[in-house]
Design a protein around this motif. Structure first.
Motif, short mmCIF file in Angstrom:
data_model
loop_
_atom_site.label_atom_id
_atom_site.label_comp_id
_atom_site.label_asym_id
_atom_site.label_seq_id
_atom_site.Cartn_x
_atom_site.Cartn_y
_atom_site.Cartn_z
N GLY A 83 9.86 -0.47 8.10
CA GLY A 83 8.45 0.28 8.29
C GLY A 83 8.49 0.96 9.78
O GLY A 83 7.48 1.67 10.15
N ARG A 120 1.29 -2.08 6.07
CA ARG A 120 1.63 -1.03 7.33
C ARG A 120 1.59 -2.12 8.60
O ARG A 120 1.04 -3.10 8.61
N HIS A 135 5.92 2.53 1.87
CA HIS A 135 4.49 2.16 1.88
C HIS A 135 4.01 2.23 0.51
O HIS A 135 3.57 1.40 -0.13
N PHE A 154 0.67 6.78 7.82
CA PHE A 154 0.86 5.49 7.58
C PHE A 154 1.29 4.85 9.32
O PHE A 154 1.33 3.82 9.57
N ALA A 155 1.63 6.05 9.93
CA ALA A 155 2.14 5.62 11.48
C ALA A 155 0.98 6.15 12.44
O ALA A 155 1.10 5.95 13.65
N ASN A 158 -2.31 1.02 2.98
CA ASN A 158 -1.05 1.81 2.65
C ASN A 158 -0.99 2.46 1.41
O ASN A 158 0.01 2.72 0.72
N LEU A 196 8.59 6.97 5.13
CA LEU A 196 7.33 6.08 5.16
C LEU A 196 6.59 6.15 3.80
O LEU A 196 6.05 5.16 3.53
N GLU A 216 2.34 1.51 14.68
CA GLU A 216 1.50 2.84 14.93
C GLU A 216 2.37 3.62 15.86
O GLU A 216 2.99 2.98 16.95
#
Ligand SMILES: [Fe+2]
Length: 597
Positions: free
Chosen positions: A21, A356, A349, A140-141, A169, A345, A359
């Motif tokens: 991830g 998750r 996820h 997700f980031a 997620n 991603l 970041e």
């Protein structure tokens, strides 16, 4: 678990490697092959990422690509059959130059390329992820646990605008428009109408808009209109791109209303400024309208924006100003440059259900170059240089900048996405009003109306700009505070805004240190930042940086710990030296001695 996201046969070919991830590499092939927005197989990126990490294909558990090819084929067939016989022109490659016909065979093409360049016999199967799903997956980031994810681009495999609700997620698509009902495509085609390159120069038109008046705004509101469901509709009375693509995007009505196409070398007139103004103003109204309608439907106040339209930092600032959105986050790779990462991603996820834990706080997922490689490149170019310890280097360069020098700044891993954010940047003093024209004309060799971005220490941002959230990726254009417009004159666009970048120490300590030092000397903790390039992709390697530095009016070049102001022997001097060397060789030979090498 490692996922490889990869794409080609469409603009911005490149890859991302995602481990558990977390991105390990995000690379655009254009940085290596030097072709802007290249669609070639990303062989250099594959080589760089796999050899740096010492990996083979056996270390990859899944391969993803940010196009759902089955869906794309169905969409393509329906467009082809939509307005027969005119729509048969979509079979011509020139009707859609940004994307090759062979994209419908993308999986096979990628498999072949990976086998060839990684020497692999067997590959994990390729997972096709929807194009907008891939853009939305940047959520997700993001810093948000829960947010709206709005995707707007030219077109994806089944839509040109989509909205998702993101929680933890999971992303759920809530709304979308058709492929041809595209505010992004309208922006691209009007960009071409104004004499600039579509699928690339939209940012120039955004800058140009600030010079215009509202002459055409009312008429442009008939071109794209909001719809009662909170979406928008492009009025196809003005366009024929649904039948002819790029070959003939406009109907007579558009040309009668807004005038003829501008050729690239024609001078820009008030009509062009005013059309750019109308396009930008109505795009902002549409984007703001879509966001407002979504906020009414869903109880969220944070927004993640992606897709090419999300690069419109002026429209993004309007969202913050004119809607109830509390925070907006746009990744540094909002355009298709981030699509391979997004596809990885999404798979990790959304499809596989992993929680998750990452970041994105910086964009530095490109390649770094060793000191030896830098030394070698400097020596090859014949440049004198000095190695300087960090603290001394920061003081030295900050003083150079305060003295009005222009600095090529090359550090660590290069940035992903279309913006230079402090590791491949050209830096200058924002207090000098004349610096903008000088940089545009002498260093960047580009249009005089283009603005430069102010990079400011995060803690001091609200002192200079009307902003109360971080913007590390240059995705907002807030107003410069009235009392600061004269202080950072070269960083203020004609409409009083600045394409800001807030810099946090933890994200890039050396870049932060440089701005801090400049602030200590001048009282202004702001630097003018523009990408390290001229009319080419942003530089990647030390060799690219040196050749750009030598060809431009930069005064100083910093490559890691190495500092030079040397421009090498001038051409005239080189000639003199060659003549001297040749006559020395001749003299030596005449005397029967060995010629010097
Ligand atoms: Fe896209």
């Amino acid at each position: 678990m490692r996922v490889l996201g990869i794409v080609a046969k469409t603009h911005d070919s490149g890859l991302a490697l995602l481990k558990d991830g977390v991105p390990e590499f995000v690379l655009e092939e254009e940085r290596y092959n030097r072709l802007k927005k290249t669609n070639k197989f990303p062989k250099n990126s594959v080589r760089a990422a796999f050899s740096e990490l010492g990996l083979g294909i056996a270390d990859v558990d899944a391969i993803t690509t940010p196009w759902d090819i089955g869906r794309l084929r169905r969409t393509f067939l329906s467009i082809l059959g939509g307005r027969l016989p005119m729509s048969l022109s979509f079979l011509l490659p020139s009707s859609h130059s940004a994307q090759q016909n062979q994209i419908v065979l993308l999986n096979r093409y990628l498999e072949r390329g990976l086998r060839e360049h990684l020497g692999a016999r067997t590959l994990p199967p390729i997972v096709n992820v929807g194009h907008h799903d891939s853009h939305a997956a940047m959520f997700f980031a993001s810093p948000f646990d829960e947010a709206l994810a709005l995707v707007m681009d030219g077109y994806g495999d089944d839509s040109s605008s989509s909205a998702y609700l993101g929680r933890g997620n999971i992303l759920q698509r809530q709304w979308s428009t058709g492929v041809m009902n595209s505010a992004g495509l309208v922006y691209t085609f009007v960009t071409e109408h104004l004499g600039f390159a579509g699928f690339g120069d939209e940012g120039k038109v955004m800058a140009l808009a600030a010079f215009g008046e509202d002459t055409y705004v009312k008429r442009f509101r008939d071109v794209i209109k909001p719809t009662p469901d909170g979406g928008y509709a492009v009025n196809m009375d003005y366009f024929s791109y649904d039948a002819f693509g790029e070959l003939r995007p406009f109907k007579r009505k558009f040309l009668d209303t807004f005038g003829p196409v501008r050729l690239p070398d024609e001078p820009l007139t008030d009509r062009h400024h005013d059309l750019a103004f109308a396009l930008q103003a109505v795009t902002e109204e549409i984007v703001v309208g879509v966001v407002r309608a979504l906020l009414k439907k869903f109880p969220v106040r944070d927004l993640c924006m992606t897709g090419g339209v999300a690069l419109n930092c002026v429209a993004n600032a309007k969202i913050l100003e004119q809607t109830d959105v509390r925070r907006i986050w746009v990744p540094p790779c909002a355009s298709d440059t981030g699509a391979p990462l997004g596809s990885a991603l999404w798979h990790y996820h959304q499809t596989l259900g992993h929680p998750r834990g990452f970041e994105m706080t910086h964009p530095f997922y490109g390649q770094a170059y060793s000191d030896d490689r830098i030394r070698e490149a400097l020596a090859k170019a014949g440049l004198q240089y000095r190695r300087i310890p960090e603290a001394q280097m920061l003081r030295r360069v900050a003083q150079d900048l305060a003295d009005g020098k222009i600095v090529g700044w090359f550090q660590g891993r290069f940035e992903m996405g279309p913006r230079a954010l402090g590791n491949r940047s050209i830096l200058a003093d924002p207090r000098r009003a004349e610096m903008r024209d000088h940089l545009n004309a002498q260093v960047k060799k580009r249009e005089g109306f283009r603005p430069f971005a102010p990079a400011v220490l995060l803690e001091r941002a609200s002192e200079f700009f009307e902003i109360d959230q971080p913007d590390p990726f240059m995705t907002l254009a807030p107003r410069v505070r009235q009392d600061k417009q004269g202080v950072i004159a070269a960083a203020v666009h004609v409409d009083g805004t600045g394409r800001i970048q807030t810099v946090e120490r933890s994200a890039n300590p050396r870049y932060y240190g440089l701005i801090e030092e400049f602030g200590r000397i001048t009282g202004v903790p702001v630097l003018l930042n523009t990408s390290f390039n001229r009319k080419e992709p942003i530089v990647a390697s030390p060799e690219h940086a040196i050749s750009c530095y030598l060809a431009s009016g930069m005064d100083v070049l910093v490559l890691g710990d190495f500092y030079t102001t040397d421009k090498g022997p001038s051409c005239a001097m080189r000639d003199v030296e060659q003549v001297r060397a040749a006559s020395a060789r001749e003299a030596a030979l005449t005397e029967g001695a060995t010629a010097p090498p």
